[in-house]
Design a protein around this motif. Sequence first.
Motif, short mmCIF file in Angstrom:
data_model
loop_
_atom_site.label_atom_id
_atom_site.label_comp_id
_atom_site.label_asym_id
_atom_site.label_seq_id
_atom_site.Cartn_x
_atom_site.Cartn_y
_atom_site.Cartn_z
N PHE A 9 0.85 -1.19 0.00
CA PHE A 9 0.00 0.00 0.00
C PHE A 9 0.89 1.24 0.00
CE2 PHE A 9 -2.64 3.10 2.48
CZ PHE A 9 -3.63 3.26 1.54
N TYR A 10 0.54 2.22 -0.82
CA TYR A 10 1.35 3.43 -0.97
C TYR A 10 1.48 4.17 0.37
CZ TYR A 10 2.99 7.90 -2.77
OH TYR A 10 3.73 9.03 -3.01
N PRO A 11 2.66 4.69 0.71
CA PRO A 11 3.92 4.73 -0.05
C PRO A 11 4.91 3.64 0.34
CG PRO A 11 4.05 6.31 1.72
CD PRO A 11 2.72 5.62 1.87
N SER A 12 4.42 2.52 0.79
CA SER A 12 5.25 1.34 1.08
C SER A 12 6.15 1.51 2.29
CB SER A 12 6.12 0.96 -0.14
OG SER A 12 5.30 0.73 -1.27
N ASP A 13 5.93 2.51 3.11
CA ASP A 13 6.67 2.62 4.36
C ASP A 13 5.73 3.17 5.43
OD1 ASP A 13 6.41 5.27 3.79
OD2 ASP A 13 8.54 5.75 3.90
N GLY A 14 6.26 3.35 6.64
CA GLY A 14 5.43 3.83 7.74
C GLY A 14 5.09 2.74 8.72
N ALA A 15 5.99 1.74 8.87
CA ALA A 15 5.76 0.70 9.87
C ALA A 15 5.79 1.32 11.26
CB ALA A 15 6.84 -0.38 9.75
N ASN A 16 5.24 0.59 12.24
CA ASN A 16 5.18 1.10 13.61
C ASN A 16 6.55 1.57 14.07
OD1 ASN A 16 2.50 0.43 13.64
ND2 ASN A 16 2.77 -1.45 14.82
N TYR A 17 6.57 2.75 14.70
CA TYR A 17 7.84 3.35 15.09
C TYR A 17 7.60 4.34 16.23
CZ TYR A 17 12.11 6.18 14.70
OH TYR A 17 13.28 6.84 14.95
N GLY A 18 8.45 4.26 17.24
CA GLY A 18 8.42 5.28 18.28
C GLY A 18 7.63 4.94 19.52
N PHE A 19 7.22 3.66 19.69
CA PHE A 19 6.45 3.32 20.89
C PHE A 19 6.57 1.82 21.14
CE2 PHE A 19 3.64 2.88 17.29
CZ PHE A 19 2.98 1.69 17.52
N GLY A 20 6.27 1.43 22.37
CA GLY A 20 6.22 0.02 22.73
C GLY A 20 7.51 -0.72 22.43
N ASP A 21 7.38 -1.89 21.82
CA ASP A 21 8.55 -2.71 21.50
C ASP A 21 9.20 -2.32 20.19
OD1 ASP A 21 8.13 -4.20 23.78
OD2 ASP A 21 6.79 -5.61 22.77
N TYR A 22 8.66 -1.31 19.51
CA TYR A 22 9.20 -0.90 18.23
C TYR A 22 10.36 0.08 18.44
CZ TYR A 22 4.74 -2.89 16.99
OH TYR A 22 3.68 -3.74 16.88
N SER A 23 11.16 0.25 17.42
CA SER A 23 12.34 1.10 17.53
C SER A 23 11.95 2.51 17.93
CB SER A 23 13.09 1.12 16.20
OG SER A 23 12.24 1.56 15.16
N LYS A 24 12.73 3.09 18.82
CA LYS A 24 12.44 4.43 19.32
C LYS A 24 13.47 5.40 18.78
CE LYS A 24 10.61 2.64 23.68
NZ LYS A 24 10.84 1.23 23.34
N PRO A 25 13.10 6.68 18.69
CA PRO A 25 14.10 7.67 18.29
C PRO A 25 15.27 7.67 19.24
CG PRO A 25 11.88 8.61 18.27
CD PRO A 25 11.78 7.27 18.93
N GLY A 26 16.47 7.75 18.70
CA GLY A 26 17.66 7.79 19.53
C GLY A 26 17.89 9.19 20.08
N PRO A 27 18.90 9.35 20.90
CA PRO A 27 19.22 10.68 21.45
C PRO A 27 19.49 11.67 20.33
CG PRO A 27 20.45 8.95 22.58
CD PRO A 27 19.81 8.30 21.40
N GLY A 28 18.85 12.82 20.40
CA GLY A 28 19.05 13.85 19.39
C GLY A 28 18.16 13.72 18.17
N ASP A 29 17.35 12.65 18.08
CA ASP A 29 16.43 12.49 16.96
C ASP A 29 15.10 13.17 17.26
OD1 ASP A 29 18.26 11.08 15.52
OD2 ASP A 29 17.50 9.11 16.09
N PRO A 30 14.36 13.60 16.22
CA PRO A 30 13.04 14.19 16.45
C PRO A 30 12.08 13.17 17.05
CG PRO A 30 13.85 14.67 14.24
CD PRO A 30 14.76 13.63 14.82
#
Length: 886
Positions: free
Chosen positions: A672-693
Amino acid sequence: MAGMDVDEGASAGAAGAAGQTAAPAAGADKYGLLEKWSDDDDDDDDDDDGAPKVARQAKDGDGDGDDDDDDDDDDDDDDDDDDDDDDDDDEVDDASEFMLHNATEKGDVEAVKRLIDLHMASVRYLEHRKTIAEDNEEDPERRNQKLLKWEATHRARLLDKRDHEGCTALHVAILWRQMECLRVLLAAGAKKRLTCNLAPLSHLILGVGSVEKCRDFALEALETVLAAQDHPAVVANSPIGSDTINLDAQDDLQRTCLHLCAEFDEPQALATVIRCGGANTKWEITDLEGRNVLHIASRTSHVEILKTVLDNESVPAETRKALVMQGDEFGMTPVHVAAANGFAEGVKILLATDAEAASRKDARGRVPADWARLHGHEEVLAALGSEGGLPNGGASAPGSSKKTLILAHEICERHYTCRPAWTRNRGFFDVPPENVNRLKVLLNDEIGILRSARLAPSLAWGKPTQAEISDILRVHDHMYVSKIRSFAAQLDENEIGELDSDTSISGKSFEAALYAAGSVCNGIDSVMKGEYRNVFCAVRPPGHHAGPRGVVTSKLDPAGSYGFCLLSNAAIGAAYARSVYRHQGVKKVAIIDFDVHHGNGTEACVKNVVPGEHKTRLDTAFCDLQVTQPTYKPWLSEEDPDNIFFASIHGYGKRVPGLDPDPYAPPQVGMFYPSDGANYGFGDYSKPGPGDPRIIDVGQNSKSRMEWRTSWRVHVLPKLAEFAPDLIIISAGFDAHVRDDINMGYLSVLEHDYYWLTRQLVKIANKTAKGRVVSVLEGGYKIQGQIISPFARSVCAHVAALTESSSTEVYDAEDSVWEQQRELDLVKEREQALGALAGEPERKRPRRAAASKEIDYVKLDRELQAQQQQQQQQQQTSKQEQGQEQ
């Protein structure tokens, strides 16, 4: 025959029934109305309300009106340069397919009559009537039935034919306010029970009447349709033996005429509905949220609607009291709703019918006075006769008199993504979804949804200015901006150029993009000055797929595409606010994207405030080169990442919701377009590192609106409230609607969901940002039906939430959890009720719903944060100990 009126045409048909074949009208064939038929036509289902069939395309298959071979570029150049000739070709195709629709739209009554006469005088029609009469000569009753059925079938071929918007000529007469054509079509036998994009005819009339300029027409049209006699042929061929309008018919939101009259403040139409419905009016019918006509009037503060119902002696007293005491899905009576909305006059009218409503508790255990105190409505407390004022001696809701600003510019309607004639052609189905008609549905002076009575009193209108190049270059690379500018400059205003396979522009497109981006900046200026409550920017082209260099690629889509977008409007506005108003109280900015597609362009712009690299691969004749370029677009300072919040909830996975989102797992279905946007930024999913938005992406691989709401409640709204933004910018895309074709079934939300989410965002803005919200239009493409289309209704709900939200309403995480639990319980009750009706045993609650009931998400979130802090402290302590040992 050519000059014959409708009644005479019917007589001619009767003559044919007696065995006399009338001569065809002179020139009938040139109108293209003598359609093919066969004996199987007797079995046609005239009541079919499905999608319209694909109209005839141009000979070359691409609909451009040219018969020449497209491969012969030299021969086509002259034709392509002459836009007028191409437009004329398109109009010819349109005219031959939908002559009756076009004549009705123009109000050409004589042409409408002539077309009907020609159709009913066709040689084949009359010959078949003669055959039926001869074959059934010995059985007059059977003969008459067959003749009526054949007449109804033949009439329906013309009168009930649908264009690309699913409209019959009768629907066109209403949408274009052509009263005389409406009368002619009704007399000729146009079916009144055919819906227009799931809306009954009465709903279509009331939708048109929602605009003040169309109020008189709608009232007359409603009276005309209700008084119109059913055509004998239509009645004879109807499975229910009638074509009379059912005033209790419901649309896809389970609303009746009563609900629409209340929403759009049409008291005269409501009086007509009550008079015609009489004792048979089904007052007990509620919409999807369990609301009756008084709930709607109380929420929209429409005094005359309340009086029309409650002061009407034809409505039984018991019915009026029952309506006042009826609770919605949250147990709130109309008095609760009026109290929460600050509608003091409405509270008085409702209590005059039943004073006991003042002490009625809702599902939360609150009485109306509790809602008035909570939202700071002192006048309502006085109307309720409640002792004690506002908590802590507070004042009434401030800023409630301020309006919502609508920013729009006519240049945005001259950003053409296809030839202008195509958008006017009823028979052309290959019009790009992102086209100029999207804004016309919203902004048209006579029938745009933003002109409706529900919104108009609370709106102010303004024109934006173009965004300055300095504001654009905070977000985009100069090379990309120059490329778009120069490409548009090479095109004439009506000439179309393609950026890629799905995004086209014309000569005014870059200018329109400047106004679109400028509207967000102007909107920020307005809310910062305190002139308006909030702002909605009705502009195009959209922007949330435009990254710093335009196209944003991903691992699963290395080529990427523009996705109809040129400049990242929301990101430009956020950067503008961070920079220009850094000394006026704007430090933290949040961008919230509820479009069905991931806002990958906005996210790329947000990530670009951190220094990074952009790698480009170059294939040459001798070797492959990889060029690495540094990237960095600060909006203000190195503190940008800590002061920017971006969240997007969207569809993610294969093109069929519910399939495994892994593109390499069977079945092999595209993403489904645009083929990205997997879960990110919460729970067990990858979180923004130090200094990331601070970025939160929720990729929903389903079509569940309950899951959509839960994702906002659990993953986004609490985090946004914790972030405490000074300004909220909304990327408002409405293509997640259940009836929007472009979403491929993902999310499947309704207008109610857009209203709910917008109010939640306003509550957070009230708590931390002095109510400052600027919303800008992104997607939303289901415009068929114009003012009653899903797109128009969704935008109306969104803007209504901006205008109707109290400035003292603030976000409460615990109340949000209560709402979620209440909704889950209601879903369970409905499933049980459906199971009982079907004679099935009670179903167990879905695993996901059961888990939701057992988990306190607010408490869980706090525990997770505490665990994270504890882990960080342990890591720091461990590092310090290691350093001391060394």
